[in-house]
Write an enzyme that holds these catalytic residues in place. Structure first.
Site, PDB file in Angstrom:
ATOM      1  N   HIS A 265       5.175   6.931  -2.528  1.00  0.00           N
ATOM      2  CA  HIS A 265       5.093   7.036  -3.784  1.00  0.00           C
ATOM      3  C   HIS A 265       4.083   7.809  -3.951  1.00  0.00           C
ATOM      4  O   HIS A 265       4.191   8.539  -4.530  1.00  0.00           O
ATOM      5  CB  HIS A 265       4.344   5.174  -3.502  1.00  0.00           C
ATOM      6  CG  HIS A 265       4.298   4.546  -5.187  1.00  0.00           C
ATOM      7  ND1 HIS A 265       4.093   4.613  -5.501  1.00  0.00           N
ATOM      8  CD2 HIS A 265       3.681   3.344  -5.700  1.00  0.00           C
ATOM      9  CE1 HIS A 265       4.401   3.885  -6.714  1.00  0.00           C
ATOM     10  NE2 HIS A 265       3.748   2.634  -6.394  1.00  0.00           N
ATOM     11  N   HIS A 306      14.382   9.775  -6.635  1.00  0.00           N
ATOM     12  CA  HIS A 306      13.349   8.541  -6.293  1.00  0.00           C
ATOM     13  C   HIS A 306      14.586   7.298  -6.983  1.00  0.00           C
ATOM     14  O   HIS A 306      15.709   7.859  -6.141  1.00  0.00           O
ATOM     15  CB  HIS A 306      13.377   8.401  -8.269  1.00  0.00           C
ATOM     16  CG  HIS A 306      12.136   7.845  -8.944  1.00  0.00           C
ATOM     17  ND1 HIS A 306      12.300   6.385  -9.074  1.00  0.00           N
ATOM     18  CD2 HIS A 306      11.304   7.784  -8.815  1.00  0.00           C
ATOM     19  CE1 HIS A 306      11.756   6.066  -9.531  1.00  0.00           C
ATOM     20  NE2 HIS A 306      10.520   6.348  -9.894  1.00  0.00           N
ATOM     21  N   ASP A 364       5.991  14.013  -9.781  1.00  0.00           N
ATOM     22  CA  ASP A 364       5.186  14.266  -8.850  1.00  0.00           C
ATOM     23  C   ASP A 364       5.404  16.038  -8.475  1.00  0.00           C
ATOM     24  O   ASP A 364       4.737  16.290  -8.453  1.00  0.00           O
ATOM     25  CB  ASP A 364       4.706  13.522  -7.717  1.00  0.00           C
ATOM     26  CG  ASP A 364       4.885  12.336  -7.972  1.00  0.00           C
ATOM     27  OD1 ASP A 364       3.785  11.932  -9.233  1.00  0.00           O
ATOM     28  OD2 ASP A 364       5.013  11.412  -7.345  1.00  0.00           O
TER      29      ASP A 364
HETATM   30  N1  CMC Z   1      14.398  14.905   0.783  1.00  0.00           N
HETATM   31  C1  CMC Z   1      15.619  15.654   1.519  1.00  0.00           C
HETATM   32  N2  CMC Z   1      16.237  14.201   1.910  1.00  0.00           N
HETATM   33  C2  CMC Z   1      16.218  13.170   0.737  1.00  0.00           C
HETATM   34  C3  CMC Z   1      14.897  12.780  -0.169  1.00  0.00           C
HETATM   35  C4  CMC Z   1      14.106  14.561   0.164  1.00  0.00           C
HETATM   36  N3  CMC Z   1      13.283  14.055  -1.200  1.00  0.00           N
HETATM   37  N4  CMC Z   1      15.181  11.664  -0.550  1.00  0.00           N
HETATM   38  C5  CMC Z   1      15.912  11.245  -0.320  1.00  0.00           C
HETATM   39  N5  CMC Z   1      17.010  11.774   0.949  1.00  0.00           N
HETATM   40  C6  CMC Z   1      18.226  11.272   1.556  1.00  0.00           C
HETATM   41  C7  CMC Z   1      17.579  10.558   1.943  1.00  0.00           C
HETATM   42  O1  CMC Z   1      17.704  11.483   3.784  1.00  0.00           O
HETATM   43  C8  CMC Z   1      19.196   9.633   2.371  1.00  0.00           C
HETATM   44  O2  CMC Z   1      20.297   9.879   2.986  1.00  0.00           O
HETATM   45  P1  CMC Z   1      21.017   9.944   3.444  1.00  0.00           P
HETATM   46  O3  CMC Z   1      22.077   9.139   2.134  1.00  0.00           O
HETATM   47  O4  CMC Z   1      22.019  10.726   4.387  1.00  0.00           O
HETATM   48  O5  CMC Z   1      20.610   8.698   4.973  1.00  0.00           O
HETATM   49  C9  CMC Z   1      18.602   9.589   0.845  1.00  0.00           C
HETATM   50  O6  CMC Z   1      19.015  11.007  -0.130  1.00  0.00           O
HETATM   51  C10 CMC Z   1      19.234   8.690  -0.645  1.00  0.00           C
HETATM   52  O7  CMC Z   1      17.298   8.256   0.202  1.00  0.00           O
HETATM   53  P2  CMC Z   1      16.758   6.901   0.495  1.00  0.00           P
HETATM   54  O8  CMC Z   1      15.702   7.021   1.245  1.00  0.00           O
HETATM   55  O9  CMC Z   1      17.621   5.906   0.530  1.00  0.00           O
HETATM   56  O10 CMC Z   1      15.951   7.053  -1.042  1.00  0.00           O
HETATM   57  P3  CMC Z   1      15.432   5.477  -1.729  1.00  0.00           P
HETATM   58  O11 CMC Z   1      15.344   5.667  -2.684  1.00  0.00           O
HETATM   59  O12 CMC Z   1      14.849   4.946   0.017  1.00  0.00           O
HETATM   60  O13 CMC Z   1      14.367   7.063  -1.534  1.00  0.00           O
HETATM   61  C11 CMC Z   1      12.320   8.571  -1.753  1.00  0.00           C
HETATM   62  C12 CMC Z   1      13.126   7.213  -2.696  1.00  0.00           C
HETATM   63  C13 CMC Z   1      11.605   8.522  -3.591  1.00  0.00           C
HETATM   64  C14 CMC Z   1      11.266   7.470  -1.881  1.00  0.00           C
HETATM   65  C15 CMC Z   1      12.843   9.227  -1.851  1.00  0.00           C
HETATM   66  O14 CMC Z   1      13.652  10.230  -2.638  1.00  0.00           O
HETATM   67  C16 CMC Z   1      12.069  10.189  -0.894  1.00  0.00           C
HETATM   68  O15 CMC Z   1      11.436   9.793  -0.219  1.00  0.00           O
HETATM   69  N6  CMC Z   1      11.142  11.485  -1.970  1.00  0.00           N
HETATM   70  C17 CMC Z   1       9.822  12.451  -1.858  1.00  0.00           C
HETATM   71  C18 CMC Z   1       8.767  11.547  -1.560  1.00  0.00           C
HETATM   72  C19 CMC Z   1       8.538  11.354  -3.504  1.00  0.00           C
HETATM   73  O16 CMC Z   1       8.871  12.646  -4.281  1.00  0.00           O
HETATM   74  N7  CMC Z   1       8.085  10.734  -4.093  1.00  0.00           N
HETATM   75  C20 CMC Z   1       7.633  10.333  -5.193  1.00  0.00           C
HETATM   76  C21 CMC Z   1       8.344   9.252  -5.837  1.00  0.00           C
HETATM   77  S1  CMC Z   1       8.542   9.467  -7.772  1.00  0.00           S
HETATM   78  C22 CMC Z   1       6.837   8.911  -7.980  1.00  0.00           C
HETATM   79  C23 CMC Z   1       6.570   7.773  -7.869  1.00  0.00           C
HETATM   80  O17 CMC Z   1       7.618   6.497  -8.227  1.00  0.00           O
HETATM   81  O18 CMC Z   1       5.709   6.625  -6.404  1.00  0.00           O
END
Ligand code: CMC
Length: 429
Positions: A265, A306, A364
């Protein structure tokens, strides 16, 4: 609300009719509350398909990359408004007229000082404490100082708490930084605007005059504004859930700060910079991109992806523009970390893995670059997110308290042991 219904057919049982509600924008929602009387819960880990409340504050269309506050697009607010005006909008539902805007800014300005006794709290922390650890503590501690605005059922108390929180967050945030570097705390200055005052309290000292750079102050203001609200994200939902118990607003915002701290987050902006430093050189980017794609490696590209935006993050577009302005003002276009960031962005936007999974740079990714250029240490990045998000948290909390609400109490799918009898110690193997 509509007359539409969804019908749930259950094997061997009568179907259950579920009302469907329509909002002004966004998908219809199926009201699952009748399921309880039929002995059923819904199951939605991570709340990916759950509307937890009704709200009039912010709308996001993740597929189209749309973010509206009270109906106004974020791009228009970032271009034509400022953070305090956006705070007013989030809290009150409408843009202020000139008089209301001036009065609101004046009220905020008059509440920027913190009770002097709060300075003693800081002395209890180690100098190397993470600023978010201090923020969780001191913001929660505000409830011990401002007893005259703690009656959550009194709209005037709620308004005063909202003003106090928005006004005091920059002061507390700057104090955490000053404490970490051993410099005296700077009192706020009423002749400066919100962002200027924050930069002054961060970088000014009592020894000499400090001139705030207007380009940096404008960029700072945009960072606050772009973080001001984001509907029911993890920290806002935490504030709502805490508030649903009747807890006071300072305690609820402190809970929101704790939830924001995590790297998935608000902690992501700090993690982006740490990642860029770890990469260290453009030549090592492919190695890190491959790690991000490797299912057996927990590494993720910080600042990408995201939960809601699956096209682009509209905040990131504005933030990118602000980053360019700041870097050119400071003559940092050739900064080595920025080069890594730009190359990483290019590669990730062309790589099929990121395209297929719709992983775009988020807000971010760029905010960290601006903050670093301004001279703000990485450990303060999430504090700045918290400062910016405070009006959103308080607007959601106030919206909930002003309307009929229930204590938030999710249920579960229990998969633990079934009932069994206790065994005395001497009979256990
Ligand atoms: N790098 C590599 N792979 C990723 C990433 C990433 N940053 N984000 C998601 N994936 C992959 C993940 O491994 C999954 O692959 P698979 O379907 O093969 O298992 C797929 O994409 C979907 O990911 P998810 O974890 O199910 O997606 P989510 O919606 O639960 O997570 C997130 C969203 C923001 C937590 C995630 O994209 C992440 O960890 N990003 C990096 C951290 C980040 O930049 N966070 C800031 C978000 S913006 C500020 C805020 O609003 O807080």
């Amino acid at each position: 609300m509509t007359d539409k219904k969804a019908r749930l057919a259950l094997e061997g049982k009568d179907p259950i009719d579920l009302p469907i509600h329509s909002g002004t924008l966004g998908p219809d929602v199926v009201d699952v509350s009748p399921l309880l009387a039929n002995g059923l819960f819904t199951y939605d880990p991570g709340f990916v398909a759950t509307a937890a409340c009704e709200s009039r504050i912010t709308f996001i269309d993740g597929d189209k990359g749309v973010l509206l506050h009270r109906g106004y697009p974020i791009e228009q607010l970032a271009e034509q408004s400022d953070h305090l005006e956006t705070c007013y909008l989030l809290l009150n539902g409408e843009l202020p007229n000139a008089r209301q805007k001036a009065e609101f800014a004046e009220r905020i300005t008059r509440h920027t000082m913190v009770h002097d006794q709060i300075t003693t709290f800081f002395k209890g922390f180690r100098r190397d404490a993470h600023p978010m650890a201090i923020m969780c503590g001191v913001v929660g501690a505000l409830s011990a100082f401002y007893h005259d605005s703690l009656d959550i059922n009194d709209p005037r108390h709620r308004e005063t708490s909202a003003i106090r929180l928005i006004a005091k967050m920059p002061t507390l945030a700057a104090m955490t930084y000053k404490y970490s570097i051993g410099q005296p705390f700077m009192y706020p200055r009423n002749d400066l605007n919100y962002a200027e005052n924050f930069l002054y309290m961060m970088f000014g000292t009592p020894c000499e005059e400090f001139k705030v750079n207007p380009v940096l102050a404008r960029a700072m203001d945009r960072i606050f504004l772009l973080h001001a609200d984001h509907e029911q994200n993890a920290s806002t939902s935490t504030v709502r859930l805490s508030g649903s118990t009747g807890a006071n607003p300072f305690a609820c915002i402190s809970a929101g700060i704790a939830a924001l701290w995590g790297p998935s987050h608000g902690g992501a902006n700090e993690a982006v910079l740490n990642m860029l430093e770890e990469i260290g050189d453009v030549s090592r980017i492919p190695e890190f991109v491959n790690r991000a794609k490797d299912k057996n490696d927990p590494f993720r590209l910080m600042g990408f992806g995201h939960r809601v935006y699956k096209n682009f993050d509209p905040r990131a577009k504005v933030m990118k523009q602000a980053a360019d302005e700041v870097l050119s003002e400071l003559g940092l276009e050739n900064d080595p970390l920025l080069k890594i960031a730009k190359e990483l962005e290019r590669i990730a936007l062309e790589d099929p893995y990121f395209i297929e999974k719709k992983l775009y740079p988020n807000v971010d990714f760029y905010s960290g670059i601006i903050l670093k250029a301004i001279g703000i240490p990485t450990s303060m990045f999430t504090v700045i997110f918290a400062l910016g998000r405070t009006p959103g948290w308080i607007a959601h909390w106030n919206e909930m308290i002003s309307n009929p609400y229930k204590i938030g109490r999710p249920r579960q799918l229990y998969t633990g042991p079934v009932r069994r009898d206790f065994q005395p110690l001497d009979q256990r193997s």
